[in-house]
Design a protein around this motif. Structure first.
Motif, short mmCIF file in Angstrom:
data_model
loop_
_atom_site.label_atom_id
_atom_site.label_comp_id
_atom_site.label_asym_id
_atom_site.label_seq_id
_atom_site.Cartn_x
_atom_site.Cartn_y
_atom_site.Cartn_z
N GLU A 261 0.84 -1.21 0.00
CA GLU A 261 0.00 0.00 0.00
C GLU A 261 0.87 1.25 0.00
N HIS A 264 2.12 1.99 -3.45
CA HIS A 264 1.03 2.53 -4.26
C HIS A 264 0.79 4.00 -3.95
N ALA A 279 -6.72 4.88 -2.63
CA ALA A 279 -6.32 3.50 -2.38
C ALA A 279 -7.54 2.75 -1.85
#
Length: 312
Positions: A261, A264, A279
């Motif tokens: 995460e 990202h 996200a």
């Protein structure tokens, strides 16, 4: 400072706060040039001392310790650290620490604002030189019993330094931190008025709230010549995300973000606009909190709140 009961290495928010502060201190060195010394509470690990020496190249350092100097002497990481034993207010009063020279002074307390801390701040304001960067860390956790919150605050802070118009409910959550910031400002103003010279003023730069369990706060700012304008200070720090010159505080929180995460989110940063990060499945608050701290996770040796090993 007796740090035997606290392991400061495993506190993610505190670790990130250190690096936020160092970034601000680098700017201080660049704009308000001087030969600074560092004074703080080293405890047995001297984490802050290691960071300011390696990041800011400060050589002259003083650690204030209540007791157990033999252990502190063994653990001090650099020979240029001088250890002084005793209560900080007594050391300030006897001028055993030379605050007549430019200083970065971090009074990193673990308790709420109390009379002995107020005494420290008064002593510092009376004798400190300009430029000096003063940091004050306090416990800002609300008193558990709602009906006793105002009573507890007033028992610790005398009338002339109290934030006005408080109620028990106003001292919940971040309310005590707000009140204590006002009190610290009032104490410093009083101490500065008691100086023989009247040529120094306090200018707040940092106002941070963070929690690794208990809610804590750090107020930081500069002691500068009175002819230094507010505009000069603002221009020096306003491009830093951490700049907080007033009541508004930086709510520093390390969200639970996985390594995938994080990768990202990092591809979306930095953002010039306040547009939200995107996200799937991550709460909006976590995304905003990540935006505040993502640059410092690596420096603090952290990937997320789940990974809390500190590195130098």
């Amino acid at each position: 400072m007796d740090g035997s009961k606290l392991d400061y290495r495993h506190r993610p928010a505190k670790n990130i706060e250190r690096h936020l502060i160092v970034e601000t201190l680098r700017r201080t060195q660049a704009i308000f040039r001087a030969d600074y010394q560092y004074v703080g509470f080293g405890a047995v690990e001297f984490i802050d001392f290691q960071l300011v020496h390696r990041s800011l190249a400060l050589r002259d350092m003083v650690s204030i310790e209540k007791k157990d100097t033999e252990r502190h002497e063994f653990n001090k990481p650099f020979k240029s650290i001088r250890i002084l034993t005793g209560q900080s207010n007594e050391l300030f009063r006897r001028k055993e620490i030379d605050l007549s020279r430019p200083t970065i002074l971090w009074l990193d307390y673990t308790t709420v604002l109390k009379p002995e801390i107020i005494d420290d701040l008064l002593q510092v304001a009376r004798i400190v030189s300009a430029p000096t960067f003063l940091l004050v860390t306090l416990n800002a956790q609300e008193t558990p019993v709602v009906a006793k919150r105002l009573e507890t605050y007033e028992a610790n802070v005398t009338t002339e330094y109290r934030a006005p118009g408080l109620t028990n409910s106003m001292l919940s959550k971040h309310g005590l931190g707000r009140a204590q910031r006002t009190s610290v400002e009032a104490v410093l103003a009083h101490g500065l008025k008691q100086r023989r010279d009247t040529g120094i003023q306090w200018s707040q730069v940092l106002n941070i709230h963070y929690a690794d369990g208990q809610l804590m706060q750090t107020i930081g700012g500069l002691m500068l010549p009175v002819e230094t304008s507010t505009k000069t200070v603002r221009q020096a720090f306003q491009d830093l995300d951490t700049f907080r010159p007033g009541e508004d505080y930086l709510d520093l929180r390390v969200p639970m973000i996985t390594a995938r995460e994080r990768a990202h989110l990092d591809r979306q940063l930095p953002k010039k606009s306040p547009a939200p990060l995107r996200a799937r499945g991550i709460p909006g608050r976590d995304l905003e909190d990540y935006r505040k701290v993502y640059r410092y996770l690596h420096l603090a040796g952290l990937q997320s709140a789940a990974e809390t090993t500190w590195t130098e």
